[in-house]
Each structure stands twice: as structure tokens, then as C-alpha cells.
Design a protein around this motif. Structure first.
Motif, PDB file in Angstrom:
ATOM      1  N   THR A   1     -14.796  -5.999  -6.180  1.00  0.00           N
ATOM      2  CA  THR A   1     -15.060  -4.608  -5.841  1.00  0.00           C
ATOM      3  C   THR A   1     -13.761  -3.856  -5.572  1.00  0.00           C
ATOM      4  O   THR A   1     -13.568  -2.730  -6.056  1.00  0.00           O
ATOM      5  CB  THR A   1     -15.981  -4.535  -4.604  1.00  0.00           C
ATOM      6  OG1 THR A   1     -17.231  -5.143  -4.923  1.00  0.00           O
ATOM      7  CG2 THR A   1     -16.218  -3.101  -4.183  1.00  0.00           C
ATOM      8  N   ALA A   2     -12.864  -4.457  -4.811  1.00  0.00           N
ATOM      9  CA  ALA A   2     -11.593  -3.808  -4.501  1.00  0.00           C
ATOM     10  C   ALA A   2     -10.801  -3.511  -5.772  1.00  0.00           C
ATOM     11  O   ALA A   2     -10.268  -2.404  -5.943  1.00  0.00           O
ATOM     12  CB  ALA A   2     -10.769  -4.696  -3.562  1.00  0.00           C
ATOM     13  N   ALA A   3     -10.740  -4.493  -6.686  1.00  0.00           N
ATOM     14  CA  ALA A   3      -9.986  -4.299  -7.928  1.00  0.00           C
ATOM     15  C   ALA A   3     -10.588  -3.175  -8.763  1.00  0.00           C
ATOM     16  O   ALA A   3      -9.873  -2.325  -9.305  1.00  0.00           O
ATOM     17  CB  ALA A   3      -9.976  -5.606  -8.723  1.00  0.00           C
ATOM     18  N   THR A   4     -11.900  -3.161  -8.860  1.00  0.00           N
ATOM     19  CA  THR A   4     -12.574  -2.142  -9.661  1.00  0.00           C
ATOM     20  C   THR A   4     -12.378  -0.756  -9.063  1.00  0.00           C
ATOM     21  O   THR A   4     -12.101   0.217  -9.775  1.00  0.00           O
ATOM     22  CB  THR A   4     -14.072  -2.458  -9.776  1.00  0.00           C
ATOM     23  OG1 THR A   4     -14.227  -3.769 -10.337  1.00  0.00           O
ATOM     24  CG2 THR A   4     -14.773  -1.449 -10.662  1.00  0.00           C
ATOM     25  N   HIS A   5     -12.482  -0.649  -7.747  1.00  0.00           N
ATOM     26  CA  HIS A   5     -12.324   0.653  -7.101  1.00  0.00           C
ATOM     27  C   HIS A   5     -10.881   1.149  -7.190  1.00  0.00           C
ATOM     28  O   HIS A   5     -10.644   2.361  -7.280  1.00  0.00           O
ATOM     29  CB  HIS A   5     -12.794   0.580  -5.656  1.00  0.00           C
ATOM     30  CG  HIS A   5     -14.276   0.434  -5.520  1.00  0.00           C
ATOM     31  ND1 HIS A   5     -14.920   0.367  -4.313  1.00  0.00           N
ATOM     32  CD2 HIS A   5     -15.250   0.351  -6.470  1.00  0.00           C
ATOM     33  CE1 HIS A   5     -16.229   0.247  -4.505  1.00  0.00           C
ATOM     34  NE2 HIS A   5     -16.442   0.220  -5.806  1.00  0.00           N
ATOM     35  N   LEU A   6      -9.925   0.231  -7.169  1.00  0.00           N
ATOM     36  CA  LEU A   6      -8.540   0.639  -7.363  1.00  0.00           C
ATOM     37  C   LEU A   6      -8.341   1.250  -8.748  1.00  0.00           C
ATOM     38  O   LEU A   6      -7.696   2.299  -8.900  1.00  0.00           O
ATOM     39  CB  LEU A   6      -7.610  -0.570  -7.190  1.00  0.00           C
ATOM     40  CG  LEU A   6      -7.297  -0.994  -5.759  1.00  0.00           C
ATOM     41  CD1 LEU A   6      -6.628  -2.364  -5.749  1.00  0.00           C
ATOM     42  CD2 LEU A   6      -6.400   0.032  -5.084  1.00  0.00           C
ATOM     43  N   LEU A   7      -8.884   0.586  -9.765  1.00  0.00           N
ATOM     44  CA  LEU A   7      -8.760   1.116 -11.125  1.00  0.00           C
ATOM     45  C   LEU A   7      -9.535   2.416 -11.286  1.00  0.00           C
ATOM     46  O   LEU A   7      -9.071   3.353 -11.937  1.00  0.00           O
ATOM     47  CB  LEU A   7      -9.242   0.071 -12.138  1.00  0.00           C
ATOM     48  CG  LEU A   7      -8.328  -1.143 -12.318  1.00  0.00           C
ATOM     49  CD1 LEU A   7      -9.024  -2.224 -13.125  1.00  0.00           C
ATOM     50  CD2 LEU A   7      -7.028  -0.734 -13.007  1.00  0.00           C
ATOM     51  N   ASP A   8     -10.726   2.482 -10.695  1.00  0.00           N
ATOM     52  CA  ASP A   8     -11.502   3.725 -10.737  1.00  0.00           C
ATOM     53  C   ASP A   8     -10.727   4.881 -10.118  1.00  0.00           C
ATOM     54  O   ASP A   8     -10.849   6.036 -10.544  1.00  0.00           O
ATOM     55  CB  ASP A   8     -12.832   3.557  -9.988  1.00  0.00           C
ATOM     56  CG  ASP A   8     -13.832   2.706 -10.753  1.00  0.00           C
ATOM     57  OD1 ASP A   8     -13.595   2.445 -11.955  1.00  0.00           O
ATOM     58  OD2 ASP A   8     -14.838   2.289 -10.160  1.00  0.00           O
ATOM     59  N   GLY A   9      -9.936   4.570  -9.095  1.00  0.00           N
ATOM     60  CA  GLY A   9      -9.193   5.608  -8.395  1.00  0.00           C
ATOM     61  C   GLY A   9      -7.874   5.973  -9.034  1.00  0.00           C
ATOM     62  O   GLY A   9      -7.157   6.832  -8.521  1.00  0.00           O
ATOM     63  N   GLY A  10      -7.535   5.298 -10.147  1.00  0.00           N
ATOM     64  CA  GLY A  10      -6.330   5.669 -10.876  1.00  0.00           C
ATOM     65  C   GLY A  10      -5.178   4.700 -10.762  1.00  0.00           C
ATOM     66  O   GLY A  10      -4.098   4.955 -11.315  1.00  0.00           O
ATOM     67  N   ALA A  11      -5.335   3.574 -10.065  1.00  0.00           N
ATOM     68  CA  ALA A  11      -4.250   2.596  -9.979  1.00  0.00           C
ATOM     69  C   ALA A  11      -4.009   1.958 -11.344  1.00  0.00           C
ATOM     70  O   ALA A  11      -4.941   1.755 -12.129  1.00  0.00           O
ATOM     71  CB  ALA A  11      -4.593   1.510  -8.955  1.00  0.00           C
ATOM     72  N   ASP A  12      -2.756   1.665 -11.649  1.00  0.00           N
ATOM     73  CA  ASP A  12      -2.456   1.034 -12.936  1.00  0.00           C
ATOM     74  C   ASP A  12      -2.696  -0.463 -12.836  1.00  0.00           C
ATOM     75  O   ASP A  12      -2.772  -1.040 -11.747  1.00  0.00           O
ATOM     76  CB  ASP A  12      -1.020   1.324 -13.364  1.00  0.00           C
ATOM     77  CG  ASP A  12       0.003   0.724 -12.417  1.00  0.00           C
ATOM     78  OD1 ASP A  12       0.350  -0.456 -12.590  1.00  0.00           O
ATOM     79  OD2 ASP A  12       0.435   1.433 -11.486  1.00  0.00           O
ATOM     80  N   LEU A  13      -2.803  -1.092 -13.993  1.00  0.00           N
ATOM     81  CA  LEU A  13      -3.183  -2.496 -14.065  1.00  0.00           C
ATOM     82  C   LEU A  13      -2.149  -3.397 -13.395  1.00  0.00           C
ATOM     83  O   LEU A  13      -2.498  -4.402 -12.762  1.00  0.00           O
ATOM     84  CB  LEU A  13      -3.379  -2.900 -15.528  1.00  0.00           C
ATOM     85  CG  LEU A  13      -4.263  -4.120 -15.807  1.00  0.00           C
ATOM     86  CD1 LEU A  13      -5.652  -3.906 -15.238  1.00  0.00           C
ATOM     87  CD2 LEU A  13      -4.338  -4.382 -17.303  1.00  0.00           C
ATOM     88  N   ARG A  14      -0.871  -3.066 -13.518  1.00  0.00           N
ATOM     89  CA  ARG A  14       0.182  -3.875 -12.900  1.00  0.00           C
ATOM     90  C   ARG A  14       0.065  -3.863 -11.378  1.00  0.00           C
ATOM     91  O   ARG A  14       0.282  -4.882 -10.711  1.00  0.00           O
ATOM     92  CB  ARG A  14       1.563  -3.352 -13.309  1.00  0.00           C
ATOM     93  CG  ARG A  14       1.918  -3.633 -14.750  1.00  0.00           C
ATOM     94  CD  ARG A  14       2.238  -5.104 -14.972  1.00  0.00           C
ATOM     95  NE  ARG A  14       2.653  -5.359 -16.341  1.00  0.00           N
ATOM     96  CZ  ARG A  14       2.878  -6.563 -16.839  1.00  0.00           C
ATOM     97  NH1 ARG A  14       2.721  -7.630 -16.057  1.00  0.00           N
ATOM     98  NH2 ARG A  14       3.251  -6.736 -18.090  1.00  0.00           N
ATOM     99  N   THR A  15      -0.283  -2.711 -10.822  1.00  0.00           N
ATOM    100  CA  THR A  15      -0.452  -2.619  -9.371  1.00  0.00           C
ATOM    101  C   THR A  15      -1.594  -3.514  -8.909  1.00  0.00           C
ATOM    102  O   THR A  15      -1.477  -4.235  -7.913  1.00  0.00           O
ATOM    103  CB  THR A  15      -0.730  -1.163  -8.958  1.00  0.00           C
ATOM    104  OG1 THR A  15       0.388  -0.348  -9.321  1.00  0.00           O
ATOM    105  CG2 THR A  15      -0.970  -1.055  -7.461  1.00  0.00           C
ATOM    106  N   VAL A  16      -2.700  -3.467  -9.648  1.00  0.00           N
ATOM    107  CA  VAL A  16      -3.851  -4.295  -9.298  1.00  0.00           C
ATOM    108  C   VAL A  16      -3.497  -5.773  -9.443  1.00  0.00           C
ATOM    109  O   VAL A  16      -3.903  -6.602  -8.617  1.00  0.00           O
ATOM    110  CB  VAL A  16      -5.070  -3.920 -10.157  1.00  0.00           C
ATOM    111  CG1 VAL A  16      -6.257  -4.824  -9.836  1.00  0.00           C
ATOM    112  CG2 VAL A  16      -5.449  -2.463  -9.928  1.00  0.00           C
ATOM    113  N   GLN A  17      -2.732  -6.108 -10.462  1.00  0.00           N
ATOM    114  CA  GLN A  17      -2.296  -7.492 -10.631  1.00  0.00           C
ATOM    115  C   GLN A  17      -1.494  -7.961  -9.422  1.00  0.00           C
ATOM    116  O   GLN A  17      -1.709  -9.075  -8.916  1.00  0.00           O
ATOM    117  CB  GLN A  17      -1.434  -7.629 -11.896  1.00  0.00           C
ATOM    118  CG  GLN A  17      -0.915  -9.046 -12.131  1.00  0.00           C
ATOM    119  CD  GLN A  17       0.113  -9.115 -13.245  1.00  0.00           C
ATOM    120  OE1 GLN A  17       0.577  -8.087 -13.749  1.00  0.00           O
ATOM    121  NE2 GLN A  17       0.503 -10.317 -13.629  1.00  0.00           N
ATOM    122  N   GLU A  18      -0.580  -7.122  -8.945  1.00  0.00           N
ATOM    123  CA  GLU A  18       0.218  -7.475  -7.769  1.00  0.00           C
ATOM    124  C   GLU A  18      -0.657  -7.613  -6.534  1.00  0.00           C
ATOM    125  O   GLU A  18      -0.474  -8.528  -5.725  1.00  0.00           O
ATOM    126  CB  GLU A  18       1.293  -6.405  -7.529  1.00  0.00           C
ATOM    127  CG  GLU A  18       2.403  -6.396  -8.558  1.00  0.00           C
ATOM    128  CD  GLU A  18       3.256  -7.646  -8.492  1.00  0.00           C
ATOM    129  OE1 GLU A  18       3.458  -8.168  -7.379  1.00  0.00           O
ATOM    130  OE2 GLU A  18       3.717  -8.112  -9.546  1.00  0.00           O
TER     131      GLU A  18
END
Length: 329
Positions: free
Chosen positions: A280-297
């Protein structure tokens, strides 16, 4: 080398004495050389013993050294037999990964001249997308946990109120950081910096990463540390951040139970399991505009490919919202 029928599911006979000696040495390599978790080491050894039983023939001469003699055709027959058993693709992929790692290690140690797994093709795991919470559901998950704090306080049950406050802090931190359940259970008090709103997580292979969290998680952690943790603390607490009812460090199973109970209480989601809030956290980060590298970190993924599954989740959610909202959908 002649292979026999594989042992029945759930029954894995011991390997030969020499094979077991090799397995023990390999287990040490996994633990100390690669930093694999005890669970991973156990799973790999079970998978390798399954191969040994298939290649040597269950019930035959225990002196046979299956790992020295197994060839590519043996491996393919082993894989085909497991397919016929109906094992999940993820299980097959994990077993092939274990065998590849082991046989490559045998070659490096000079215990085998060649690696028969080099030409073995592994089945790709099922590409099932994880279930995630919508934002309103995530908010309600926390709100329901807060209600349990208030109820325990109203009943003047200090230990129950402390446990409920701990559960709120655990849920907030899992959702805020995308941490694994085991990472949160392993946290010490000094791993959390409330002023900077960061947590130092230790992930797979003992790799550490510092992740941020927001004001709600900071408030929940502050309450836990100042008010609730002292109620449960005991001599055995040590530096552990989250404690159980007897004062010891909270276990992974306990943290999972907190997540499962919270999701069950929602009643309107298919999201289940220890990774539900991580997904859920990863999906909401991407939904909110975070880039994939940030989510990976944030998630501590070694490979960007592992993180990319969440882009599909976000696209599916966008498509669902479009169908519900757009007049020409």
C-alpha cells in the motif's frame, strides 16, 4: 545417472553423509558469506535435499553422492516431476534458484568440474498483483486502532492501552515507510529519530537504509515512547523499540498479527498478509508522484525490476478510477 520418482510431498529423506557435509558448508556460506536469513537458509537446504532424494532415488543406498553426479537432464526431470505434482510456479522458481546458487558454489569450491544448472530454464513466478488499500481504507485502519486505545483508557486498563498505542505506532510506521514486518520488529529505540522523522531499517543481507516518515507516525511513536512503552518495559526490554506484553522485544509473528487484525477489522478489503501495508505504501507513493527510484530506495529493493510491479498496480487503480468517473469510459 538414473533418477527415481520424487518423494511424496512433505517427505524429504536425508541426503547422503557427503551430501550433508556439503550442505552444511553451503549453509555457512549462505549465513556468513551472503548474509541470508535463517528462513532462507532453511528453505534452500530443504529444496536441495528434495533434489538429492529425487536424483539419488528415495530409499536407495544412502552413500550415493547425488550432488557430485547430478546432470542437466536430472535437473530437467526433477523440474518436470514437480510440475506434474502441481507445485506453484513461485515454488519452482525458488527451488531452481536454490539449486543454481548451490551448484555454482560447488564449482567455485572445486567440488564439481561443471555446473549443470547453467542450461536450466526456471519458470517465471506468477505475475499476480498485490492487493492494496485505498487511502480512505488506510485512514480507517489507523482510526480503528486509535479507537482501541480510547476504549482501553476508558476501561482504565493501562497495559491494554499501552499495547493498543503500540499497535497504532506499528501500523503508522509500516504504512509511512513501506518497511517489512521483520524490519519494524527489529528496530531499537535509537534507530528512530523523531526530530528528523527518520528510521534506520536493517533489511535483507543486513543492508541498512534510512527512511523518512511523516507527522502522524512521529506523533504515534512519540506517544508510544513517552507514555505507553514505560508501562510494558521490563529488565528484558533492552534497546528494543516495540515490546510485547511481557516486556520483551515484539516478535515478527506479533507484528503480523497486528496487521492481520487491523485488515480483518476493515471488512471491505482483500488485502491480507504481512506485506499489505508495504504494498500500500509503495502504491500510494507512486500515486502521489514519487519516482520509481525513490520507491526502490524506500523499500530497500536491490533491483528496480522488483519495484516495477507497483507501477502496474498504480495503472490499474488509475484505470479503475477512470472507468468510474469519466462519462466516456
Amino acid at each position: 545417472m538414473t533418477s527415481a520418482s520424487p518423494p511424496r510431498r512433505g517427505a524429504v529423506p536425508p541426503a547422503s553423509a557427503r551430501d550433508e557435509a556439503w550442505l552444511e558448508a553451503f549453509a555457512e556460506h549462505l549465513r556468513h558469506g551472503l548474509g541470508r536469513s535463517p528462513r532462507t537458509v532453511t528453505a534452500y537446504l530443504t529444496d536441495l535435499r528434495h533434489l538429492a532424494a529425487h536424483a539419488a532415488g528415495a530409499g536407495e543406498d544412502a552413500s550415493a553422492n547425488a550432488f557430485a553426479e547430478v546432470d542437466t537432464e536430472d535437473l530437467r526431470r526433477w523440474l518436470a516431476a514437480m510440475r506434474e505434482e502441481g507445485l506453484a510456479r513461485a515454488t519452482l522458481a525458488r527451488r531452481v534458484a536454490a539449486v543454481r546458487t548451490f551448484l555454482a558454489w560447488l564449482v567455485r569450491q572445486g567440488l564439481r568440474p561443471t555446473d549443470p544448472a547453467l542450461r536450466l530454464s526456471a519458470p517465471a513466478p506468477d505475475a499476480r498483483l498485490p492487493h492494496v488499500l485505498h487511502r480512505a481504507q488506510a485512514d480507517r485502519l489507523i482510526a480503528l486502532a486509535e479507537e482501541r486505545v480510547h476504549a482501553a483508557r476508558a476501561a482504565r486498563d493501562r497495559p491494554a492501552a499501552a499495547v493498543a498505542a503500540r499497535d497504532v505506532a506499528v501500523l503508522e510506521l509500516l504504512y509511512a515507510t513501506g518497511a517489512r514486518v521483520a524490519e519494524v520488529a527489529a528496530l531499537d529505540v535509537d534507530d528512530v529519530d523523531l526530530d528528523r522523522r527518520t528510521a534506520l531499517l536493517t533489511g535483507k543481507g543486513d543492508r541498512q537504509r534510512t527512511v523518512p516518515f511523516g507527522a502522524p507516525a512521529a506523533a504515534a511513536l512519540d506517544r508510544w515512547l513517552r507514555v505507553a512503552r514505560p508501562i510494558l518495559a521490563a529488565e528484558r526490554s533492552g534497546a528494543a523499540l516495540f515490546l510485547g506484553v511481557r516486556g520483551g522485544r515484539v516478535g515478527v509473528r506479533q507484528v503480523r498479527a497486528v496487521v492481520d487484525a487491523g485488515l480483518e477489522a476493515l471488512g471491505d478489503t482483500a488485502a491480507r498478509g504481512p506485506h499489505a501495508l508495504r504494498h500500500t505504501a509503495a502504491t500510494h507513493l507512486l500515486d502521489g508522484g514519487a519516482d520509481l527510484r525513490t520507491v526502490q530506495e524506500m523499500l530497500g529493493h536491490a533491483s528496480l525490476r522488483t519495484t516495477q510491479v507497483y507501477t502496474h498496480v498504480s495503472i490499474d487503480r488509475l484505470r479503475e478510477g477512470y472507468r468510474q468517473a469519466h462519462p466516456r469510459a
